[in-house]
Design an enzyme around this catalytic site. Sequence first.
Site, short mmCIF file in Angstrom:
data_model
loop_
_atom_site.label_atom_id
_atom_site.label_comp_id
_atom_site.label_asym_id
_atom_site.label_seq_id
_atom_site.Cartn_x
_atom_site.Cartn_y
_atom_site.Cartn_z
N ASP A 11 -33.10 -7.62 -9.31
CA ASP A 11 -32.03 -6.84 -9.92
C ASP A 11 -30.83 -7.77 -10.09
OD1 ASP A 11 -33.67 -4.66 -9.75
OD2 ASP A 11 -32.64 -3.72 -8.06
N ASP A 134 -37.98 5.90 -14.35
CA ASP A 134 -37.36 6.19 -13.05
C ASP A 134 -37.55 7.68 -12.81
OD1 ASP A 134 -36.54 3.56 -12.91
OD2 ASP A 134 -34.48 3.96 -13.56
#
Lengths: 270, 199
Positions: A11, A134
């Site tokens: 990330d 997600d």
Amino acid sequence: MLARRIIPCLDCDLGVPGGRVVKGIEFKQIRYAGIPWELAERYYLDGADEIVFLDITASHERRETMLAVIKKTSKNVFVPLTVGGGIRSIEDARAVFNSGADKVAINTAALKNPNLINQIADRYGSQACVVAIDAKRRYESVDGKEIVKTPDGDCWFECSIYGGRGFTGIDAIAWAEEAEERGAGDIMLTSMDRDGTCDGFDIELTKAVSERVKIPVIASGGCGNPEHILEVFQKTRAQAALAASIFHYGKYKIVDVKRYLKEKGIHVRL
Amino acid sequence: MIAVIDYGMGNIFSIRNALEKVGADVRIIAQPEELNDADGVVIPGVGSFGEAMKQLLPFQEKITSAIETGLPFLGICLGMQILFERSQESPESGFGIIEGEVIRLPDNVLAPQMGWNELNIKRDTNIVKGIEDGDFFYFVHSYHCIPKDKKIVVATTEYGTEVVSIIERDNICAVQFHPEKSGGKGLLLLKNFLKSIKC
């Protein structure tokens, strides 16, 4: 037979020069983990089957920083490189491919404009188009949603956008099917309930989606140890496992995790 | 100097970076004349057979004669398939340098094959020096090559059928997988290719 893949996920916060790798907990609290291309190279040398960069800032202003990170990484990393976060159009995708990425992962933009999946798959091939989902558990019953039995009760899974800050009301299982029909090559399936918790993958979610689509599902969110990866490979049809925290802070080496999986009878590349 | 032909299809950077990593002097070329001072040539490529043949048309004569004179050649993925006479994917003819055709992967497996799969080495040649049976390479393809002359097969890979993954004949070598994305073993294969070049 294709090997099951182990994919470290980086990330990236691109708000600092050169960017930095961070890790959040349940999409929130942030911890610093390293320099993107340095970590990527270390994971590559350590046996990663693929590397994923997610631009968590996902803003257009920082796009150039991301492209520079990809260019630098692709000089020393010789496994497929996937880039996601803030890719909104075929032009954004092209810029990422032209910097050396092999695949793009799209999430919010695909939910808002599903045709983007077709466009990327037609132009660059299905293998280059990863649809990231997600998913968040919803225990309240809503008509028309796919109900999955879990030890915590019956639930359905809702697709989230904007890195967990928005919700769509869209059923994640149905969306995965649609993404496959439109030409996605992989589904990167992240459990929002598990992400960053190190409590293990959401087995029910991963099982439901991986049994519904033929394309590979990358299980993501919640990996805290090698046993979690073994569990998701044994109990679901996931073809790949994505993890961040367990590799970032030196707790486990990728090669050791793969040796462990091989000992347990999982087909992996060593 | 190794010439990598850029015909507008696929990721040229990866193959360039990988060849440079193993010590090659790489030049990306977009004009057939630039092949003149090349010591070896690489055709990479991802995409459709027909489109590739259209884009490669200006290079065809030059490449064919260079291969005939013994210039070391490496074809990768689509760059392997275009060496054959024809493909089920498109009506356009291939280079026809290798006898045989390119057909669709069988229906019982997902196409494209995408991911890491193993080699079964059939014949020990210089290109697979240091590479062993069971080593994994990274594949992305929906079609595969059926050479008429089975003696040119160096390695195969199981994916619904026996996919020919490496062929070698004289100065021609071609691989169905992507060595530039296949980690250390992929780099080793590229290094082996470089060793076949006198420069």
